[in-house]
Design an enzyme around this catalytic site. Sequence first.
Site, PDB file in Angstrom:
ATOM      1  N   ASP A   1      29.169  37.332  -6.106  1.00 13.22           N
ATOM      2  CA  ASP A   1      30.008  36.300  -5.485  1.00 13.22           C
ATOM      3  C   ASP A   1      29.460  35.933  -4.110  1.00 13.22           C
ATOM      4  O   ASP A   1      29.985  35.052  -3.425  1.00 13.22           O
ATOM      5  CB  ASP A   1      31.492  36.693  -5.459  1.00 13.22           C
ATOM      6  CG  ASP A   1      31.782  37.952  -4.676  1.00 13.22           C
ATOM      7  OD1 ASP A   1      30.831  38.595  -4.198  1.00 13.22           O
ATOM      8  OD2 ASP A   1      32.982  38.290  -4.529  1.00 13.22           O
ATOM      9  N   SER A   2      28.351  36.579  -3.713  1.00  9.29           N
ATOM     10  CA  SER A   2      27.600  36.136  -2.533  1.00  9.29           C
ATOM     11  C   SER A   2      27.160  34.685  -2.713  1.00  9.29           C
ATOM     12  O   SER A   2      26.761  34.029  -1.745  1.00  9.29           O
ATOM     13  CB  SER A   2      26.372  37.017  -2.312  1.00  9.29           C
ATOM     14  OG  SER A   2      25.618  37.131  -3.500  1.00  9.29           O
TER      15      SER A   2
ATOM     16  N   LYS B   1      31.487  43.653 -12.277  1.00  5.46           N
ATOM     17  CA  LYS B   1      31.602  44.483 -11.072  1.00  5.46           C
ATOM     18  C   LYS B   1      32.812  44.011 -10.291  1.00  5.46           C
ATOM     19  O   LYS B   1      33.048  42.805 -10.202  1.00  5.46           O
ATOM     20  CB  LYS B   1      30.317  44.340 -10.237  1.00  5.46           C
ATOM     21  CG  LYS B   1      30.427  44.903  -8.816  1.00  5.46           C
ATOM     22  CD  LYS B   1      29.076  45.059  -8.144  1.00  5.46           C
ATOM     23  CE  LYS B   1      28.557  43.859  -7.387  1.00  5.46           C
ATOM     24  NZ  LYS B   1      29.403  43.400  -6.289  1.00  5.46           N
TER      25      LYS B   1
ATOM     26  N   GLU C   1      27.633  49.783  -0.679  1.00  7.05           N
ATOM     27  CA  GLU C   1      27.132  48.802   0.302  1.00  7.05           C
ATOM     28  C   GLU C   1      27.395  49.305   1.721  1.00  7.05           C
ATOM     29  O   GLU C   1      28.529  49.688   2.064  1.00  7.05           O
ATOM     30  CB  GLU C   1      27.826  47.445   0.089  1.00  7.05           C
ATOM     31  CG  GLU C   1      27.335  46.392   1.077  1.00  7.05           C
ATOM     32  CD  GLU C   1      27.689  44.959   0.696  1.00  7.05           C
ATOM     33  OE1 GLU C   1      28.285  44.735  -0.375  1.00  7.05           O
ATOM     34  OE2 GLU C   1      27.352  44.065   1.500  1.00  7.05           O
TER      35      GLU C   1
END
Length: 269
Positions: free
Chosen positions: A41-42, A109, A178
């Site tokens: 979704d970046s 994810k 992350e």
Amino acid sequence: MLEKLQNLIKTGEKVAMLTCYDATFAKLMELAGVDILLIGDSLGMVLQGAENTLNVSMHHMTYHTKMVKNGAPNTLIMADMPIGSYEQDNEAAYKNALWLIKSGAHMVKFEGGGKRVKTARYLIEHGIPVCAHLGFTPQSVNQLGGYKVQGKTDESAEQILNDAKAMSDAGVSFVLLEMVPAILAKKLTESISTPTIGIGAGVDCSGQVLVLQDLLGIYTGAASKNPAEFKCPRFVRNFLQETNSIEIAIKNYVKAVKNKSFPAPEHSY
Ligand code: KIV
């Protein structure tokens, strides 16, 4: 495909994953030997020019997932569940996850531990492989007070470890970490049987992921708005700078992940 990759990981081979949003790059990545393509979704930031991922919808995600599938029919595809698509109840999460699978993803994810463990279990029980995204979770950027390394205190490190263990027990296929200290990622990777994929989490994860635009040194979002103040995240390496070919840059990324030269200590926290 997933089983083949899991067997490779058992031999000690590192997983090279990249974000991908269209068929052209998907083809290049498949030819370069990237193990997993992530429709992240970046895309809200790197394709749409937004400040964060909070406006990304299921329509955006399925649209790009179909393109990636067309370009890379033989590579494992993971798609992000955007904010609002999985938090409310398990049935809605299943419906949206299934939409991504029907669009070409092999796995979904989503972000968070805690309450999300039940969602992971529900999707897995209904046949949908899941990757749990822990550490810095971009959809919670407002609660987390910005882009900050997570797990720096004993308490927060413990929380991430517990979430990862609970997700692993629920049967997730991967845990993505992350922006967490390398030492925490190493401990976590050694303490669960599920493979980990790191971004800003050190070299000891089972694999690595980067955003394609970061690998190519394309900074059009925050960087172009305020170039004087823009600081490239520590975990990024511009592989295109080292060659004049996108294909070779992607191949060099795969090589660097596999031979553990990326991430180096200077890319880790
Ligand atoms: O959306 C994305 O690109 C991601 C990566 C940061 C792992 O989730």
